[in-house]
Design a protein around this motif. Sequence first.
Motif, PDB file in Angstrom:
ATOM      1  N   HIS A  73       0.623  -1.238   0.055  1.00 24.13           N
ATOM      2  CA  HIS A  73       0.000  -0.107  -0.069  1.00 24.13           C
ATOM      3  C   HIS A  73       0.899   1.282  -0.041  1.00 24.13           C
ATOM      4  CE1 HIS A  73       0.455  -0.764   4.431  1.00 24.13           C
ATOM      5  NE2 HIS A  73       0.245   0.318   4.450  1.00 24.13           N
ATOM      6  N   TYR A  74       2.109   1.335   0.577  1.00 20.68           N
ATOM      7  CA  TYR A  74       2.840   2.378   0.598  1.00 20.68           C
ATOM      8  C   TYR A  74       3.666   2.530  -0.959  1.00 20.68           C
ATOM      9  CZ  TYR A  74       2.906   2.346   5.652  1.00 20.68           C
ATOM     10  OH  TYR A  74       2.464   2.471   7.005  1.00 20.68           O
ATOM     11  N   GLN A  75       4.024   1.371  -1.648  1.00 24.21           N
ATOM     12  CA  GLN A  75       4.314   1.433  -2.964  1.00 24.21           C
ATOM     13  C   GLN A  75       3.332   1.943  -4.009  1.00 24.21           C
ATOM     14  OE1 GLN A  75       5.554  -2.389  -4.530  1.00 24.21           O
ATOM     15  NE2 GLN A  75       5.929  -3.085  -2.448  1.00 24.21           N
ATOM     16  N   GLN A  76       2.150   1.571  -3.632  1.00 30.55           N
ATOM     17  CA  GLN A  76       0.903   2.459  -4.422  1.00 30.55           C
ATOM     18  C   GLN A  76       0.577   3.765  -4.201  1.00 30.55           C
ATOM     19  OE1 GLN A  76      -1.912  -1.770  -5.311  1.00 30.55           O
ATOM     20  NE2 GLN A  76      -2.472  -0.504  -3.375  1.00 30.55           N
ATOM     21  N   LEU A  77       0.930   4.029  -3.108  1.00 25.58           N
ATOM     22  CA  LEU A  77       1.023   5.584  -2.699  1.00 25.58           C
ATOM     23  C   LEU A  77       1.858   6.407  -3.289  1.00 25.58           C
ATOM     24  CD1 LEU A  77      -0.788   7.519  -0.901  1.00 25.58           C
ATOM     25  CD2 LEU A  77       0.686   7.013   1.174  1.00 25.58           C
ATOM     26  N   GLU A  78       3.221   5.932  -3.092  1.00 21.16           N
ATOM     27  CA  GLU A  78       4.492   6.805  -3.175  1.00 21.16           C
ATOM     28  C   GLU A  78       4.870   6.563  -4.753  1.00 21.16           C
ATOM     29  OE1 GLU A  78       5.348   9.143  -1.407  1.00 21.16           O
ATOM     30  OE2 GLU A  78       4.080   8.512   0.465  1.00 21.16           O
ATOM     31  N   GLY A  79       4.567   5.666  -5.106  1.00 22.57           N
ATOM     32  CA  GLY A  79       5.188   5.259  -7.004  1.00 22.57           C
ATOM     33  C   GLY A  79       4.680   6.043  -7.810  1.00 22.57           C
ATOM     34  N   PRO A  80       3.419   6.320  -8.058  1.00 22.25           N
ATOM     35  CA  PRO A  80       3.277   7.275  -9.253  1.00 22.25           C
ATOM     36  C   PRO A  80       3.799   8.641  -9.458  1.00 22.25           C
ATOM     37  CG  PRO A  80       1.230   6.277  -8.120  1.00 22.25           C
ATOM     38  CD  PRO A  80       2.277   6.054  -7.094  1.00 22.25           C
ATOM     39  N   ALA A  81       4.153   9.152  -8.192  1.00 18.73           N
ATOM     40  CA  ALA A  81       4.520  10.482  -8.515  1.00 18.73           C
ATOM     41  C   ALA A  81       6.092  10.418  -8.954  1.00 18.73           C
ATOM     42  CB  ALA A  81       4.765  11.421  -7.311  1.00 18.73           C
ATOM     43  N   VAL A  82       6.745   9.452  -8.602  1.00 16.71           N
ATOM     44  CA  VAL A  82       8.237   9.270  -8.821  1.00 16.71           C
ATOM     45  C   VAL A  82       8.249   8.745 -10.052  1.00 16.71           C
ATOM     46  CG1 VAL A  82      10.229   7.890  -8.251  1.00 16.71           C
ATOM     47  CG2 VAL A  82       8.726   8.699  -6.470  1.00 16.71           C
ATOM     48  N   ALA A  83       7.398   7.784 -10.712  1.00 17.02           N
ATOM     49  CA  ALA A  83       7.332   7.326 -12.050  1.00 17.02           C
ATOM     50  C   ALA A  83       6.787   8.325 -13.249  1.00 17.02           C
ATOM     51  CB  ALA A  83       6.267   6.254 -11.948  1.00 17.02           C
ATOM     52  N   ALA A  84       5.916   9.198 -12.725  1.00 13.70           N
ATOM     53  CA  ALA A  84       5.435  10.368 -13.584  1.00 13.70           C
ATOM     54  C   ALA A  84       6.718  11.239 -13.908  1.00 13.70           C
ATOM     55  CB  ALA A  84       4.555  10.945 -12.987  1.00 13.70           C
ATOM     56  N   ASP A  85       7.594  11.500 -12.747  1.00 13.64           N
ATOM     57  CA  ASP A  85       8.900  12.512 -13.026  1.00 13.64           C
ATOM     58  C   ASP A  85       9.718  11.801 -13.969  1.00 13.64           C
ATOM     59  OD1 ASP A  85       7.649  14.652 -11.568  1.00 13.64           O
ATOM     60  OD2 ASP A  85       9.116  13.821  -9.858  1.00 13.64           O
ATOM     61  N   MET A  86       9.842  10.339 -13.842  1.00 12.31           N
ATOM     62  CA  MET A  86      10.828   9.757 -14.530  1.00 12.31           C
ATOM     63  C   MET A  86      10.463   9.514 -16.137  1.00 12.31           C
ATOM     64  SD  MET A  86      12.166   5.941 -14.273  1.00 12.31           S
ATOM     65  CE  MET A  86      13.319   6.209 -12.824  1.00 12.31           C
TER      66      MET A  86
END
Length: 163
Positions: A73-86
């Motif tokens: 659930h933390y991965q799902q919360l934090e991952g999208p913003a990092v991926a979007a930037d990349m």
Amino acid sequence: MKNTGSVINAMIRYYSGDIKRINHFIKVYGYSKAIGEMENLDDKTREILEVTAVVHDIGIKVSEEKYHSSAGHYQQLEGPAVAADMLENLGYEQEFIERVCYLIAHHHTYTNIDGLDYQILVEADFLVNLDEDKTPGDGIRNVKQNIFRTKTGISFLNHLFGV
């Protein structure tokens, strides 16, 4: 440059020195690519799937720093913003990035799977996790019955784990 190789390169740099995480996403990518091809995904959906497979766990690093946990659930919360930037930096279009981020934000959620890209990502991640976690036979059979839907994913599961 916009291609899966550039995403893999960016992720290897992002997880520099963390061979366990790098090997995990490479294996999920490999299964996702194979299942997507065997299930005859159209080119756009297959590209979304393959890129998502590479970045699906990108939220782990932030989750471990912020929450001292790599829980799904933390991965799902934090991952999208990092991926979007990349992905923005690599030149991907917003609509593409939005679907990838949606899949990242739900890849540990197994209800209301809304597309073949999502289904295949979940199956590929399970194929890798079942092995890495040394899941016993009963657990594998439960996952097969409750999660797997694609003909190819089921075939891979049967041949890999003998269920």
